[in-house]
Design an enzyme around this catalytic site. Structure first.
Site, PDB file in Angstrom:
ATOM      1  N   ILE A 154      43.072  38.137  52.049  1.00  0.00           N
ATOM      2  CA  ILE A 154      44.391  37.578  51.711  1.00  0.00           C
ATOM      3  C   ILE A 154      45.497  38.563  52.103  1.00  0.00           C
ATOM      4  CG2 ILE A 154      45.867  36.833  49.791  1.00  0.00           C
ATOM      5  CD1 ILE A 154      43.228  35.840  48.408  1.00  0.00           C
ATOM      6  N   SER A 232      47.263  38.065  42.555  1.00  0.00           N
ATOM      7  CA  SER A 232      45.835  38.410  42.516  1.00  0.00           C
ATOM      8  C   SER A 232      45.219  38.145  41.136  1.00  0.00           C
ATOM      9  CB  SER A 232      45.629  39.842  42.962  1.00  0.00           C
ATOM     10  OG  SER A 232      44.265  40.065  43.184  1.00  0.00           O
ATOM     11  N   ARG A 233      45.421  39.050  40.198  1.00  0.00           N
ATOM     12  CA  ARG A 233      44.931  38.845  38.827  1.00  0.00           C
ATOM     13  C   ARG A 233      45.945  39.464  37.868  1.00  0.00           C
ATOM     14  NH1 ARG A 233      42.229  35.402  40.503  1.00  0.00           N
ATOM     15  NH2 ARG A 233      39.978  35.114  40.414  1.00  0.00           N
ATOM     16  N   ASP A 257      52.064  34.854  40.072  1.00  0.00           N
ATOM     17  CA  ASP A 257      51.278  33.622  39.980  1.00  0.00           C
ATOM     18  C   ASP A 257      50.197  33.771  38.932  1.00  0.00           C
ATOM     19  OD1 ASP A 257      50.487  30.969  40.891  1.00  0.00           O
ATOM     20  OD2 ASP A 257      48.670  31.953  41.623  1.00  0.00           O
ATOM     21  N   GLU A 262      47.091  34.987  30.621  1.00  0.00           N
ATOM     22  CA  GLU A 262      47.142  33.568  31.045  1.00  0.00           C
ATOM     23  C   GLU A 262      46.017  32.730  30.439  1.00  0.00           C
ATOM     24  OE1 GLU A 262      46.610  34.227  35.390  1.00  0.00           O
ATOM     25  OE2 GLU A 262      44.894  32.881  35.201  1.00  0.00           O
ATOM     26  N   HIS A 294      49.170  30.172  38.164  1.00  0.00           N
ATOM     27  CA  HIS A 294      47.915  30.366  38.906  1.00  0.00           C
ATOM     28  C   HIS A 294      47.663  29.184  39.841  1.00  0.00           C
ATOM     29  CE1 HIS A 294      44.020  32.878  38.624  1.00  0.00           C
ATOM     30  NE2 HIS A 294      44.102  32.319  39.816  1.00  0.00           N
TER      31      HIS A 294
HETATM   32  P1  NAD Z   1      38.948  40.802  49.563  1.00  0.00           P
HETATM   33  O1  NAD Z   1      37.691  41.273  48.923  1.00  0.00           O
HETATM   34  O2  NAD Z   1      38.897  40.261  50.962  1.00  0.00           O
HETATM   35  O3  NAD Z   1      40.033  42.000  49.563  1.00  0.00           O
HETATM   36  C1  NAD Z   1      40.206  42.870  48.487  1.00  0.00           C
HETATM   37  C2  NAD Z   1      40.617  44.222  49.050  1.00  0.00           C
HETATM   38  O4  NAD Z   1      40.841  45.095  47.933  1.00  0.00           O
HETATM   39  C3  NAD Z   1      39.530  44.868  49.932  1.00  0.00           C
HETATM   40  O5  NAD Z   1      40.089  45.261  51.164  1.00  0.00           O
HETATM   41  C4  NAD Z   1      39.060  46.063  49.102  1.00  0.00           C
HETATM   42  O6  NAD Z   1      38.683  47.183  49.909  1.00  0.00           O
HETATM   43  C5  NAD Z   1      40.293  46.374  48.284  1.00  0.00           C
HETATM   44  N1  NAD Z   1      40.015  47.131  47.069  1.00  0.00           N
HETATM   45  C6  NAD Z   1      39.000  46.919  46.165  1.00  0.00           C
HETATM   46  N2  NAD Z   1      39.075  47.820  45.172  1.00  0.00           N
HETATM   47  C7  NAD Z   1      40.153  48.626  45.432  1.00  0.00           C
HETATM   48  C8  NAD Z   1      40.738  49.729  44.774  1.00  0.00           C
HETATM   49  N3  NAD Z   1      40.226  50.205  43.633  1.00  0.00           N
HETATM   50  N4  NAD Z   1      41.817  50.298  45.327  1.00  0.00           N
HETATM   51  C9  NAD Z   1      42.331  49.834  46.499  1.00  0.00           C
HETATM   52  N5  NAD Z   1      41.804  48.784  47.178  1.00  0.00           N
HETATM   53  C10 NAD Z   1      40.741  48.189  46.638  1.00  0.00           C
HETATM   54  O7  NAD Z   1      39.564  39.749  48.551  1.00  0.00           O
HETATM   55  P2  NAD Z   1      40.617  38.578  48.897  1.00  0.00           P
HETATM   56  O8  NAD Z   1      39.883  37.354  49.327  1.00  0.00           O
HETATM   57  O9  NAD Z   1      41.697  39.127  49.751  1.00  0.00           O
HETATM   58  O10 NAD Z   1      41.171  38.278  47.412  1.00  0.00           O
HETATM   59  C11 NAD Z   1      41.905  39.256  46.704  1.00  0.00           C
HETATM   60  C12 NAD Z   1      42.093  38.804  45.278  1.00  0.00           C
HETATM   61  O11 NAD Z   1      42.951  37.673  45.239  1.00  0.00           O
HETATM   62  C13 NAD Z   1      40.818  38.283  44.580  1.00  0.00           C
HETATM   63  O12 NAD Z   1      40.028  39.352  44.074  1.00  0.00           O
HETATM   64  C14 NAD Z   1      41.374  37.427  43.480  1.00  0.00           C
HETATM   65  O13 NAD Z   1      41.536  38.203  42.319  1.00  0.00           O
HETATM   66  C15 NAD Z   1      42.746  37.010  44.012  1.00  0.00           C
HETATM   67  N6  NAD Z   1      42.854  35.555  44.214  1.00  0.00           N
HETATM   68  C16 NAD Z   1      43.843  34.878  43.579  1.00  0.00           C
HETATM   69  C17 NAD Z   1      43.969  33.500  43.754  1.00  0.00           C
HETATM   70  C18 NAD Z   1      45.080  32.703  43.087  1.00  0.00           C
HETATM   71  O14 NAD Z   1      45.010  31.465  43.054  1.00  0.00           O
HETATM   72  N7  NAD Z   1      46.124  33.324  42.568  1.00  0.00           N
HETATM   73  C19 NAD Z   1      43.050  32.830  44.564  1.00  0.00           C
HETATM   74  C20 NAD Z   1      42.057  33.558  45.226  1.00  0.00           C
HETATM   75  C21 NAD Z   1      41.965  34.925  45.037  1.00  0.00           C
END
Ligand code: NAD
Length: 330
Positions: A154, A232-233, A257, A262, A294
């Site tokens: 993302i 994200s969260r 979001d 939540e 969300h």
């Molecule tokens: P992804 O796994 O492709 O990317 C996450 C990135 O975070 C990776 O590059 C990883 O190396 C990095 N990371 C992990 N731990 C870390 C740390 N301690 N410090 C720095 N970097 C760190 O995940 P994604 O598909 O891009 O999704 C990201 C997040 O988006 C998901 O985990 C989820 O929580 C959130 N999300 C939200 C929605 C929504 O509707 N709002 C929907 C889908 C996902």
């Protein structure tokens, strides 16, 4: 196989029923999974859950006793599942590792641009014949520095859109992404990203190492007037610190979001209830704060992919086929 699908809305039922095409016996419930409701799964070989269901050790134990062997998440994030307990109970946990990352990246941009150009305020004004531009001034994103905390699927797409605007990209991630480097992103330590960015967008998963990554200290290190976006969260952000940052002007705008508390608030119409969460009430009182419930994932494409993958997860589990969506504890 027989599967109980927890925490479902009409749109979940419609997309899952269409994707299933009669293959599995799906039973839908609006009830959310937790230790109190886990016994509903008795007799179901599989269950499916969403982001605010609680598959903690107790809930998993109750379901395992009732014969459930598979929990398949209709989300990417899996912070709500005790993976170690699942392994101990010999239960399989699957997720939807990859569904339209565009949906979330584009929603982050929508929050950013709505706040930047005050669209939420302009929408109300023109409906009341108020055509004053006072207070609606924004900034060009072109030439600004945008910092991404998390540059996975993302984050990389959000970075691509920001590169299209002509922004300078800073990244913080434990594993730099070649796609982001190719866009010209510079990876920097977190403190430097906080200090240099005009916009900060969060795209890391919720882990013990990222819990409250935006805390009081982080807010203090940011540029005065910075915009913070979190799709994200919720628990990545200390809400109290953000409220104080908005009050003092240290934070120029905040787009969320997701929200720390939540769970028990989002995904339901509560418009006829008195809001008991004073922090949330304070947050939405700021004209420069924008909260969506969300909904970043909520596009046609994403819902169809979530449904198709969830059905595929059930089928692969049933047939013993290898599946990259299986989660193991680290
Ligand atoms: P992804 O796994 O492709 O990317 C996450 C990135 O975070 C990776 O590059 C990883 O190396 C990095 N990371 C992990 N731990 C870390 C740390 N301690 N410090 C720095 N970097 C760190 O995940 P994604 O598909 O891009 O999704 C990201 C997040 O988006 C998901 O985990 C989820 O929580 C959130 N999300 C939200 C929605 C929504 O509707 N709002 C929907 C889908 C996902």
């Amino acid at each position: 196989m027989r599967a109980l699908i927890f925490d479902t809305k009409r749109y979940d039922r419609d997309t899952l029923t269409a994707a299933n095409a009669g293959r599995h016996q799906l039973h839908f419930t609006e009830v959310m999974l937790n230790a109190e409701t886990a016994s509903l799964a008795k007799g179901y070989a599989a269950v499916s859950i969403f982001v605010n269901d609680h598959a903690d050790a107790r809930a998993l134990e109750i379901m395992a006793e009732g014969g459930t062997a598979l929990v398949t998440l209709r989300s990417t994030g899996f912070n709500n599942v005790d993976l170690a307990a699942a392994q101990r109970l010999n239960m399989t946990i699957m997720r939807v590792a990859n569904y339209s990352p565009y949906s979330v990246a584009e929603h982050a941009v929508a929050l950013l641009m709505t706040l930047n150009r005050r669209i939420h305020r302009a929408y109300n004004r023109t409906r009341e014949n108020n055509f004053s531009l006072e207070g609606l001034q924004g900034h060009d994103i072109h030439g600004k520095t945008v910092g991404l905390i998390g540059t996975g699927r993302i984050g990389a797409l959000f970075a691509r859109i920001m590169a299209g605007f002509g922004a300078t990209l800073l990244g913080y991630d434990v594993a730099p992404n070649p796609d982001c480097l190719a866009l010209g992103m510079t990876y920097v330590p977190l403190d430097e990203l906080l200090a240099r960015s005009d916009v900060i967008s969060l795209h890391v998963p919720l882990l013990p190492s990222t819990h409250h990554i935006i805390n009081r200290d982080a807010v203090a290190r940011m540029k005065r007037g910075v915009m913070l976006v979190n799709t994200s969260r919720g628990k990545l952000v200390d809400t109290e610190a953000v409220i104080d940052g908005l009050k003092s002007g240290q934070l120029g705008a905040v787009g969320l979001d997701v929200y720390e508390e939540e769970d028990g608030l989002f995904f339901r119409d509560r418009s006829d209830q008195i809001l008991g969460d004073d922090e949330f009430a304070r947050l939405v009182s700021f004209p420069n704060a924008l909260v969506t419930g969300h909904q970043a994932f909520f596009t046609h494409e994403a819902l169809n992919e979530i449904a198709a993958t969830t059905i595929q997860n059930l089928t692969d589990f049933e047939t013993g086929t290898d599946n990259a969506n299986v989660l193991k504890p680290k």
